[in-house]
Motif scaffolding. Structure first.
Motif, PDB file in Angstrom:
ATOM      1  N   ARG A   7       0.863  -1.171   0.000  1.00 32.07           N
ATOM      2  CA  ARG A   7       0.000   0.000   0.000  1.00 32.07           C
ATOM      3  C   ARG A   7       0.900   1.222   0.000  1.00 32.07           C
ATOM      4  NH1 ARG A   7      -4.648   1.934   4.391  1.00 32.07           N
ATOM      5  NH2 ARG A   7      -5.549   3.556   3.061  1.00 32.07           N
ATOM      6  N   SER A  58       1.722   5.246   0.578  1.00 37.86           N
ATOM      7  CA  SER A  58       1.370   6.497   1.234  1.00 37.86           C
ATOM      8  C   SER A  58       2.013   7.629   0.447  1.00 37.86           C
ATOM      9  CB  SER A  58       1.873   6.499   2.688  1.00 37.86           C
ATOM     10  OG  SER A  58       1.543   7.704   3.336  1.00 37.86           O
ATOM     11  N   HIS A 118      -2.939   6.089  -0.113  1.00 41.00           N
ATOM     12  CA  HIS A 118      -3.491   7.110   0.776  1.00 41.00           C
ATOM     13  C   HIS A 118      -2.664   8.367   0.571  1.00 41.00           C
ATOM     14  CE1 HIS A 118      -5.021   9.142   4.338  1.00 41.00           C
ATOM     15  NE2 HIS A 118      -3.777   9.347   4.718  1.00 41.00           N
ATOM     16  N   TYR A 129      -1.191  11.724   1.993  1.00 37.78           N
ATOM     17  CA  TYR A 129      -0.835  12.292   3.302  1.00 37.78           C
ATOM     18  C   TYR A 129      -0.380  13.729   3.087  1.00 37.78           C
ATOM     19  CZ  TYR A 129       1.622  12.774   7.768  1.00 37.78           C
ATOM     20  OH  TYR A 129       2.057  13.209   8.995  1.00 37.78           O
TER      21      TYR A 129
END
Length: 373
Positions: A218, A220, A246, A248
């Protein structure tokens, strides 16, 4: 090596498989049946469950070899994070750790700490840093934690994911997840933010190796002023790899009270945090630093407990510490907007100690006032 872990989890029981996000809740009677049947073959109902949930064939297998059954614990924590070492081979401008020495526990104390994780009920363990894979004991500690029946997440800058020994470790002991930080979509931005020449070229190589090894990755995506113009390009790269990601955007001051990481934030992409409605820090999960000093989480590091001195009994104090740290004190007492505050009290304290503008963390942010500790 075990195929499944059968474990207490919070107020119930789970069956989980290393390397897989799927889990199956078990009633108490079925957990007790598995717990008592170590000398038998895997029961028929679990054979069917494994086939349905993981396409795993356990038919006729001995429970002792196929299953790792974890015992109930009095404390019943569920998750923990562990900074195995603060050292990092990057020099990222946004890093909140401040000083990052190559220092931590001896091997024997690392084993002792992992045993405490296990005996306190921790099923999901995140190993982080610094850069965790540069720790000289990383491979041994990871393998030992895996053998204790933990579902492991590694948070990494991925700079060493191409190494055969590391890929072999993850093949033999599958991680639950490997979370990789991405700092740009071009050599210029990636190398600038990490302050390491060649970091981008290495990142491309290692991500190819990690994907070829079918690691559960995954990404970031870290957004700062250095790479904000590449947000869409970074997303496109990750999506082209077929990976979850994701974004950030909100940095935080260092734990030594310095605001430098805030200076590299991209104001265009700062995310408005949702209203803080509480969390279970110190109740169902906790954080350990490289010296086994435990706090309620990585942010609320006041009143740390030294597990090498106090042992597992020290964790009994975390709930009371959490209750105290979450109170609206230190400049927030009596605030008329506390019911709609968007950060927890420990995070607000970090911002206040760095003398950050109110607008970065407080609902009173329409003022120009600087908050002092």
């Amino acid at each position: 090596m075990h195929d499944l872990i059968v474990s207490p989890f919070l107020d119930g029981f789970l069956a989980v498989r290393p390397g897989s996000p799927a889990c199956v809740r078990l009633p108490t009677d079925l957990y007790e049946e598995v717990r008592a049947g170590a000398d038998n073959t895997v029961p028929a109902w679990l054979v069917q469950t494994a086939a349905d949930a993981w396409s795993l064939d356990l038919d006729g297998k001995a429970a002792r070899s196929a299953l790792l059954v974890r015992e109930p614990t009095e404390l019943a924590f569920a998750r923990a994070s562990w900074e195995i070492n603060l050292y990092c081979n990057f020099g990222c401008k946004h890093c909140y750790l401040g000083e990052r020495p190559l220092a931590g526990l001896s091997w024997d104390d690392k084993v002792k700490l992992i045993d405490i994780f296990r005996d306190s009920g921790v099923l999901w363990l995140q190993i982080t840093g610094g850069e965790p894979t540069v720790d000289p004991d990383f491979e041994g500690a990871y393998r030992y934690a895996y053998r204790q029946g933990m579902m492991l997440t590694v948070s990494t800058n991925a700079s060493r994911l191409w190494k055969p020994d590391l890929l072999r470790l993850f093949r033999d002991c599958p991680p639950y997840r490997v979370v990789v930080s991405m700092y740009g979509a071009t050599e210029e931005s990636f190398d600038e933010l990490t302050q390491r020449k060649g970091a981008w070229k290495n990142f491309r190589k290692l991500m190819a190796a990690a994907r070829n090894a079918a690691l559960p990755l995954r990404v970031s995506i870290v957004v700062t002023d250095d790479n904000a113009h590449e947000v869409d390009a970074m997303k496109a790269v990750v999506q082209g790899w077929g990976l979850d990601h994701h974004v950030y955007t909100n940095m935080q001051p260092t734990f030594s009270g310095e605001g430098d990481p805030l200076l590299v934030q991209s104001t265009e992409f700062l995310r408005k945090r949702p209203v803080f409605e509480g969390c279970n820090a110190g109740v169902t999960f906790f954080h350990a630093d490289p010296h086994a000093k435990v706090s309620i989480c990585k942010i609320g590091r006041d009143d740390q407990i030294d597990l090498m001195t106090e042992g597992i009994d020290g964790l009994r104090r975390l709930g009371e510490i959490s209750d105290r740290l979450m109170l609206r004190t230190g400049g927030c007492t009596g605030c008329s907007l506390s019911g709609s505050c968007r950060v927890c009290r420990p995070l607000a304290k970090v911002y206040q100690e760095a003398k950050a503008p109110l607008g970065m963390y407080c609902q009173h942010g329409d003022t120009k006032e600087m908050v002092h500790p």
